[in-house]
Scaffold this active site. Sequence first.
Site, PDB file in Angstrom:
ATOM      1  N   GLN A 191      13.211  21.930  51.661  1.00  0.00           N
ATOM      2  CA  GLN A 191      11.867  22.499  51.810  1.00  0.00           C
ATOM      3  C   GLN A 191      11.832  23.987  51.459  1.00  0.00           C
ATOM      4  O   GLN A 191      10.763  24.598  51.433  1.00  0.00           O
ATOM      5  CB  GLN A 191      11.340  22.278  53.233  1.00  0.00           C
ATOM      6  N   CYS A 338       9.440   9.537  55.707  1.00  0.00           N
ATOM      7  CA  CYS A 338      10.462   8.503  55.873  1.00  0.00           C
ATOM      8  C   CYS A 338      10.363   7.841  57.232  1.00  0.00           C
ATOM      9  O   CYS A 338      10.759   6.709  57.408  1.00  0.00           O
ATOM     10  CB  CYS A 338      11.861   9.087  55.735  1.00  0.00           C
TER      11      CYS A 338
HETATM   12  N1  PLP Z   1      15.785  16.825  53.824  1.00  0.00           N
HETATM   13  C1  PLP Z   1      14.527  17.218  54.024  1.00  0.00           C
HETATM   14  C2  PLP Z   1      14.272  18.469  54.797  1.00  0.00           C
HETATM   15  C3  PLP Z   1      13.470  16.473  53.526  1.00  0.00           C
HETATM   16  O1  PLP Z   1      12.207  16.882  53.740  1.00  0.00           O
HETATM   17  C4  PLP Z   1      13.753  15.285  52.812  1.00  0.00           C
HETATM   18  C5  PLP Z   1      12.640  14.438  52.341  1.00  0.00           C
HETATM   19  O2  PLP Z   1      11.628  14.317  52.994  1.00  0.00           O
HETATM   20  C6  PLP Z   1      15.080  14.924  52.608  1.00  0.00           C
HETATM   21  C7  PLP Z   1      16.072  15.714  53.136  1.00  0.00           C
HETATM   22  C8  PLP Z   1      15.443  13.702  51.825  1.00  0.00           C
HETATM   23  O3  PLP Z   1      15.053  13.846  50.490  1.00  0.00           O
HETATM   24  P1  PLP Z   1      15.021  12.623  49.478  1.00  0.00           P
HETATM   25  O4  PLP Z   1      14.262  11.519  50.165  1.00  0.00           O
HETATM   26  O5  PLP Z   1      14.339  13.134  48.280  1.00  0.00           O
HETATM   27  O6  PLP Z   1      16.427  12.214  49.221  1.00  0.00           O
END
Ligand code: PLP
Length: 519
Positions: A191, A338
């Site tokens: 972020q 998620c």
């Molecule tokens: N870390 C943070 C702070 C996130 O906001 C996200 C996704 O929402 C992730 C990790 C995981 O990213 P990705 O789903 O693109 O692998």
Amino acid sequence: MSPEIYLDSNATNPVLPQAAAAAMQAMTQDHGNPSSTHIAGLRAKALLASVRERATRVLGVGDGRLMFNSGATEGIHTAVLSALVALRERRAAGQAIGRWLLYGATEHKAVPESLMHWNRLLGLDLEILALQVDRDGRHDLARLHELAPQTALLCTMAANNETGVVSDLAGIERELVATGSAALWLVDGVQALGKLALNLAATRIDYAPFSGHKLYAPKGIGMLYVRAGAPFTPLMVGGGQEAGARSGTENMAGIAALGAVLTALEDGQTFRSMRELEVFRDRLAECLRTAFPGLHFNAPFDKALPTTLNFSVPGWDSGALLNLFDAAGLRVSAGSACSSEKGAPSHVLQAMHLPRWCSGSAIRLSFGPLVEPHVIDAACEAIARCAQVLRTTGRRSADNSQERSANFVEHAPSQDHAIADAESLQSFLMQHPNAVLVDVREPYEHAAAGGFAVEHATAINVPMASLATHVDRWLQSRAPLVFVCKSGRRAAQAAARMRGLNHAQAWHLSGGVAVLPQP
Ligand code: PLP
């Protein structure tokens, strides 16, 4: 239906037009495989090298390694695997490695899940411990001071995805140095990319994963920074791409697009400054406060990125508020995309010890540095409209008591009675001309959204709480019923309840109103 106002940038973003063009060019013209030795391959290899060089500059990689991968989840796994394999080797060599796998209590779930996964698979049996945060969402540095000497791996994020709270990375580094900790250190930079200045090689950070789609690159492209000298074990081996660090033919479309985003970031013109974004944040905050008296912001503005507003409205749970906003065309979320399917109160807000009503009713509104003023205007109008709707429909709180008193027996929703999309609905209605379309959304959702267009049928609006009053009529008429709601969830419940009352012809539109044509 209302026009769409997308304010869920922390979940994902549309692709920057220059990035989409670069991806298209890489897919259709410069489509070589960078491992090929002919000219098409060499051209792709040169593109790969130039994007890496740019990323190296933007992130301040120095003499560290910058590798491309599929996104932050992969980057987190690669980093955790690398650290834990090294710890296992050190332990096997008789070295003390410490006791804790320590992670910030507000980390994205990918971090603790990855720690548990590799700790178990590698048989390390280290203790996984959450480092608590204070009411502002900042790590407890005094506790870190105590734990650091015995910490084998520390995982802390740069900025939180639900609240925007920016971690005190300098303070964390000071504790690691002051205590002489040998801990490896992973910082989730997802972020922070494009919002905070990063100069990774100037820090003690060992690993920093990033995801392209959080900053207008496509989904499925990411980067991992690894400090020079930090232990590394590839997650995937094979053809030896990325100097053996990550095998598999490179995602050249994604890399080209990411390159265009990084170019935009470097030009200093394309993306708005934090100061401009603060003005937008303040406008939205003002308009939310006016619309919803008693509204509470769940993170302090002075410690958070201006692009995230996390708030709660007394008397409203997240689900009901989301439905209202969605009906008004405002695409926001209740927290991490998620976890939103699980519908559980946010672990981030719980870790901040916010009152239960706040964690249960939290809404996250987030925008990116490409946001246009007219989007903020439209959002303010939509928020005001939502408040107006609540005043006129009279519904002030998320009260399910009426629904409960309907005394239905719960039955599991059945996929056999699901209608997936608009086309299937149309053919169902042609075959069942006496079917009744029952829209179970709340009156305030209706008032905010307007109706939807379905040929050969008119929908009646019967919110969940009022289903019981219609049951006798439906059982007498035996007409097929098709229940409709926003996402399909409430409709599935309503249909299952009717089947439980021996009305076999009860169906639901499983994709929700999103799959219907817009009027
Ligand atoms: N870390 C943070 C702070 C996130 O906001 C996200 C996704 O929402 C992730 C990790 C995981 O990213 P990705 O789903 O693109 O692998």
